[in-house]
Scaffold this motif. Structure first.
Motif, PDB file in Angstrom:
ATOM      1  N   ASP A  58       0.837  -1.188   0.000  1.00 51.30           N
ATOM      2  CA  ASP A  58       0.000   0.000   0.000  1.00 51.30           C
ATOM      3  C   ASP A  58       0.877   1.246   0.000  1.00 51.30           C
ATOM      4  O   ASP A  58       2.023   1.215   0.468  1.00 51.30           O
ATOM      5  N   VAL A  59       0.334   2.347  -0.507  1.00 50.06           N
ATOM      6  CA  VAL A  59       1.021   3.636  -0.449  1.00 50.06           C
ATOM      7  C   VAL A  59       0.127   4.608   0.316  1.00 50.06           C
ATOM      8  O   VAL A  59      -1.089   4.629   0.132  1.00 50.06           O
ATOM      9  N   GLY A  60       0.740   5.394   1.196  1.00 50.21           N
ATOM     10  CA  GLY A  60      -0.053   6.276   2.045  1.00 50.21           C
ATOM     11  C   GLY A  60       0.600   7.622   2.254  1.00 50.21           C
ATOM     12  O   GLY A  60       1.827   7.747   2.258  1.00 50.21           O
ATOM     13  N   SER A  61      -0.216   8.633   2.419  1.00 50.93           N
ATOM     14  CA  SER A  61       0.268   9.992   2.680  1.00 50.93           C
ATOM     15  C   SER A  61       0.374  10.200   4.184  1.00 50.93           C
ATOM     16  O   SER A  61      -0.592  10.049   4.917  1.00 50.93           O
ATOM     17  N   ALA A  62       1.565  10.548   4.618  1.00 48.22           N
ATOM     18  CA  ALA A  62       1.790  10.796   6.038  1.00 48.22           C
ATOM     19  C   ALA A  62       2.598  12.088   6.209  1.00 48.22           C
ATOM     20  O   ALA A  62       3.753  12.064   6.570  1.00 48.22           O
ATOM     21  N   ILE A  63       1.998  13.195   5.872  1.00 50.97           N
ATOM     22  CA  ILE A  63       0.556  13.397   5.633  1.00 50.97           C
ATOM     23  C   ILE A  63       0.358  14.253   4.386  1.00 50.97           C
ATOM     24  O   ILE A  63       1.322  14.850   3.896  1.00 50.97           O
ATOM     25  N   MET A  64      -0.896  14.329   3.919  1.00 45.89           N
ATOM     26  CA  MET A  64      -1.313  15.414   3.044  1.00 45.89           C
ATOM     27  C   MET A  64      -1.831  16.522   3.950  1.00 45.89           C
ATOM     28  O   MET A  64      -2.669  16.296   4.819  1.00 45.89           O
ATOM     29  N   GLN A  65      -1.296  17.731   3.751  1.00 44.90           N
ATOM     30  CA  GLN A  65      -1.590  18.837   4.667  1.00 44.90           C
ATOM     31  C   GLN A  65      -2.954  19.457   4.366  1.00 44.90           C
ATOM     32  O   GLN A  65      -3.253  19.831   3.228  1.00 44.90           O
ATOM     33  N   ILE A  66      -3.753  19.585   5.390  1.00 44.05           N
ATOM     34  CA  ILE A  66      -5.103  20.126   5.236  1.00 44.05           C
ATOM     35  C   ILE A  66      -5.094  21.555   4.690  1.00 44.05           C
ATOM     36  O   ILE A  66      -5.902  21.880   3.812  1.00 44.05           O
ATOM     37  N   PRO A  67      -4.206  22.449   5.152  1.00 45.72           N
ATOM     38  CA  PRO A  67      -4.239  23.807   4.591  1.00 45.72           C
ATOM     39  C   PRO A  67      -3.783  23.896   3.146  1.00 45.72           C
ATOM     40  O   PRO A  67      -3.985  24.923   2.493  1.00 45.72           O
ATOM     41  N   ALA A  68      -3.183  22.825   2.615  1.00 41.15           N
ATOM     42  CA  ALA A  68      -2.635  22.873   1.260  1.00 41.15           C
ATOM     43  C   ALA A  68      -3.689  22.697   0.185  1.00 41.15           C
ATOM     44  O   ALA A  68      -3.481  23.113  -0.960  1.00 41.15           O
ATOM     45  N   ARG A  69      -4.824  22.071   0.525  1.00 38.89           N
ATOM     46  CA  ARG A  69      -5.788  21.692  -0.505  1.00 38.89           C
ATOM     47  C   ARG A  69      -7.216  21.866  -0.012  1.00 38.89           C
ATOM     48  O   ARG A  69      -7.508  21.607   1.153  1.00 38.89           O
ATOM     49  N   GLN A  70      -8.077  22.262  -0.940  1.00 38.88           N
ATOM     50  CA  GLN A  70      -9.500  22.208  -0.631  1.00 38.88           C
ATOM     51  C   GLN A  70      -9.898  20.740  -0.441  1.00 38.88           C
ATOM     52  O   GLN A  70      -9.340  19.846  -1.090  1.00 38.88           O
ATOM     53  N   PRO A  71     -10.848  20.448   0.442  1.00 35.55           N
ATOM     54  CA  PRO A  71     -11.181  19.045   0.711  1.00 35.55           C
ATOM     55  C   PRO A  71     -11.634  18.270  -0.523  1.00 35.55           C
ATOM     56  O   PRO A  71     -11.322  17.080  -0.662  1.00 35.55           O
ATOM     57  N   ALA A  72     -12.353  18.911  -1.431  1.00 35.27           N
ATOM     58  CA  ALA A  72     -12.789  18.201  -2.635  1.00 35.27           C
ATOM     59  C   ALA A  72     -11.596  17.804  -3.501  1.00 35.27           C
ATOM     60  O   ALA A  72     -11.597  16.743  -4.133  1.00 35.27           O
ATOM     61  N   MET A  73     -10.554  18.646  -3.527  1.00 31.10           N
ATOM     62  CA  MET A  73      -9.339  18.300  -4.273  1.00 31.10           C
ATOM     63  C   MET A  73      -8.653  17.093  -3.653  1.00 31.10           C
ATOM     64  O   MET A  73      -8.147  16.212  -4.365  1.00 31.10           O
ATOM     65  N   THR A  74      -8.626  17.044  -2.338  1.00 27.78           N
ATOM     66  CA  THR A  74      -8.044  15.890  -1.652  1.00 27.78           C
ATOM     67  C   THR A  74      -8.809  14.620  -1.986  1.00 27.78           C
ATOM     68  O   THR A  74      -8.218  13.557  -2.210  1.00 27.78           O
ATOM     69  N   ALA A  75     -10.131  14.708  -2.030  1.00 28.32           N
ATOM     70  CA  ALA A  75     -10.944  13.544  -2.401  1.00 28.32           C
ATOM     71  C   ALA A  75     -10.634  13.100  -3.827  1.00 28.32           C
ATOM     72  O   ALA A  75     -10.541  11.893  -4.110  1.00 28.32           O
ATOM     73  N   MET A  76     -10.477  14.054  -4.736  1.00 30.57           N
ATOM     74  CA  MET A  76     -10.125  13.723  -6.117  1.00 30.57           C
ATOM     75  C   MET A  76      -8.781  13.006  -6.184  1.00 30.57           C
ATOM     76  O   MET A  76      -8.629  11.989  -6.881  1.00 30.57           O
ATOM     77  N   THR A  77      -7.791  13.536  -5.463  1.00 28.92           N
ATOM     78  CA  THR A  77      -6.458  12.941  -5.464  1.00 28.92           C
ATOM     79  C   THR A  77      -6.493  11.534  -4.878  1.00 28.92           C
ATOM     80  O   THR A  77      -5.881  10.605  -5.421  1.00 28.92           O
ATOM     81  N   ALA A  78      -7.204  11.367  -3.776  1.00 28.30           N
ATOM     82  CA  ALA A  78      -7.303  10.051  -3.136  1.00 28.30           C
ATOM     83  C   ALA A  78      -7.963   9.040  -4.064  1.00 28.30           C
ATOM     84  O   ALA A  78      -7.495   7.897  -4.201  1.00 28.30           O
ATOM     85  N   ALA A  79      -9.051   9.440  -4.691  1.00 27.68           N
ATOM     86  CA  ALA A  79      -9.756   8.529  -5.592  1.00 27.68           C
ATOM     87  C   ALA A  79      -8.884   8.161  -6.794  1.00 27.68           C
ATOM     88  O   ALA A  79      -8.872   7.007  -7.240  1.00 27.68           O
ATOM     89  N   THR A  80      -8.147   9.135  -7.317  1.00 26.29           N
ATOM     90  CA  THR A  80      -7.277   8.880  -8.465  1.00 26.29           C
ATOM     91  C   THR A  80      -6.149   7.925  -8.092  1.00 26.29           C
ATOM     92  O   THR A  80      -5.863   6.954  -8.816  1.00 26.29           O
ATOM     93  N   LEU A  81      -5.488   8.190  -6.957  1.00 21.89           N
ATOM     94  CA  LEU A  81      -4.395   7.325  -6.532  1.00 21.89           C
ATOM     95  C   LEU A  81      -4.883   5.919  -6.212  1.00 21.89           C
ATOM     96  O   LEU A  81      -4.200   4.940  -6.506  1.00 21.89           O
ATOM     97  N   ASP A  82      -6.060   5.806  -5.621  1.00 19.60           N
ATOM     98  CA  ASP A  82      -6.593   4.479  -5.317  1.00 19.60           C
ATOM     99  C   ASP A  82      -6.889   3.716  -6.600  1.00 19.60           C
ATOM    100  O   ASP A  82      -6.619   2.516  -6.700  1.00 19.60           O
ATOM    101  N   SER A  83      -7.409   4.418  -7.590  1.00 11.13           N
ATOM    102  CA  SER A  83      -7.721   3.780  -8.869  1.00 11.13           C
ATOM    103  C   SER A  83      -6.449   3.366  -9.598  1.00 11.13           C
ATOM    104  O   SER A  83      -6.321   2.233 -10.075  1.00 11.13           O
TER     105      SER A  83
END
Length: 349
Positions: A58-83
């Protein structure tokens, strides 16, 4: 107990070595490979590269910083990386600290608990492919009075539920993490102090949500150094520990310093911070107690490391993430293999 590997930050002069370490961890059966970000390399790019060059881990972000991205962008990135990874992505989030949040991202570091709770709610809703609406203190989606409308994520993640972790240190953050996340990313963990510094508030949060600790991933990161001379090995990590305890944050807002104090090092933590903030980094490193380093790292022979792994497993750790130390790639790979040997010797594999 499972094993993970933490590559730290990319771009520190060991990029090719980091990929080799990740590939060897994949071959050895490590469970997850984490990458970090601060104000240099970003985690998603590194993780996409590692995922493309590995097969099972598995690959994991430790961490993706909350102030760096809007939450919807984080969801997009997570979904893309998981796919792209075939269902191998784990999303680790954290608020970072006031210096980075305000100095680098221009985002006010206020109400971190409330901001994190809202962020997680939006990310989870977006990743579930619901039409995205949210009314909160920090985000309102869609914006009122404009052309925006509720829309949903077009990418289908490989899994219905992408594991979500939060990096937590303070008691209130830990309790909320237990309540809203699937796992906790811990730093400077001591097996001897894990119950009072982490597990007790995590358990309280789980209970608040009507849950138990079953299935919740307690995931601390520890440096690992192999050798006979424990004192000399501890000295290797003095600058690293001094940086966090002394200089990672302001005098009033240093979460790592506060953690050291909760572990019983009130006087020593104050001295390290005083020296570090005065510009005496060498003195700050020298003031770090060897026992603090030894309690928060895996140092020594395979047999000694196996004993420490047993202590962490008995304390409640479910995934032990290693940061193998070494001046050369061969030394890091040897430390990586020693981690597996120690786990097997401890009967935890």
């Amino acid at each position: 107990m499972r094993l993970g590997i933490n590559l730290g930050y990319w771009g520190a002069g060991m990029d090719g070595d980091n990929l080799a370490v990740a590939q060897e961890a994949d071959r050895l059966g490590y469970d997850v490979c984490w990458a970090a970000e601060a104000y240099g390399s970003d985690a998603p790019t590194v993780l996409s590269w590692v995922a493309a060059k590995t097969e099972r881990i598995d690959v994991g972000s430790a961490i993706m910083q909350i102030p760096a991205r809007q939450p919807a962008m984080t969801a997009m990135t997570a979904a893309t990386l998981d796919s792209l990874s075939g269902g191998r992505f784990r999303l680790g989030l954290g608020v970072s600290g006031p210096q980075v949040s305000e100095g680098w991202y221009g985002v006010k570091f206020d109400k971190p608990l409330a901001r994190t709770r809202e962020y997680v709610e939006i990310v989870r809703k977006a990743m579930s492919r619901e039409r995205l609406t949210h009314e909160g203190e920090h985000w309102t989606l869609p914006l009122p009075g404009g052309p925006g409308k509720p829309i949903k994520l077009t990418v289908h993640p490989q899994r219905e539920h992408i594991p979500l972790y939060i990096a937590a240190i303070g008691p209130k953050n830990l309790e909320q993490t237990g309540e809203i996340a699937d796992g906790a990313l811990l730093i400077f963990p001591s097996a001897e102090h894990l119950e009072e510094t982490a597990l007790r508030p995590l358990r309280a949060g789980r209970e608040k949500a009507g849950l138990t600790m079953d299935g919740f991933d307690v995931c601390p990161t520890l440096p690992l150094a192999l050798g006979e001379d424990v004192e000399a090995l501890a000295d290797v990590f003095r600058p690293y520990t001094a940086l966090y305890v002394g200089g990672m944050g302001s005098r009033k807002q240093n979460f790592y310093n506060q953690l050291a104090q909760r572990m019983g090092y009130e006087k020593e933590a104050a001295e390290v911070q005083d020296k570090y903030l005065a510009g005496d980094k060498t003195g700050a490193a020298a003031a770090v107690p060897r026992s603090l380093i030894d309690q928060t790292a895996l140092l020594g022979t395979v047999e000694r490391i196996a004993d420490r792994m047993t202590a962490y497993a008995e304390a409640g750790v479910t995934t032990l993430t290693l940061a193998p130390a070494g001046f050369t790639l061969d030394e890091r790979l040897t430390a990586l293999r020693a981690g597996v040997d120690a786990l097997e010797r401890a009967g935890l594999a």
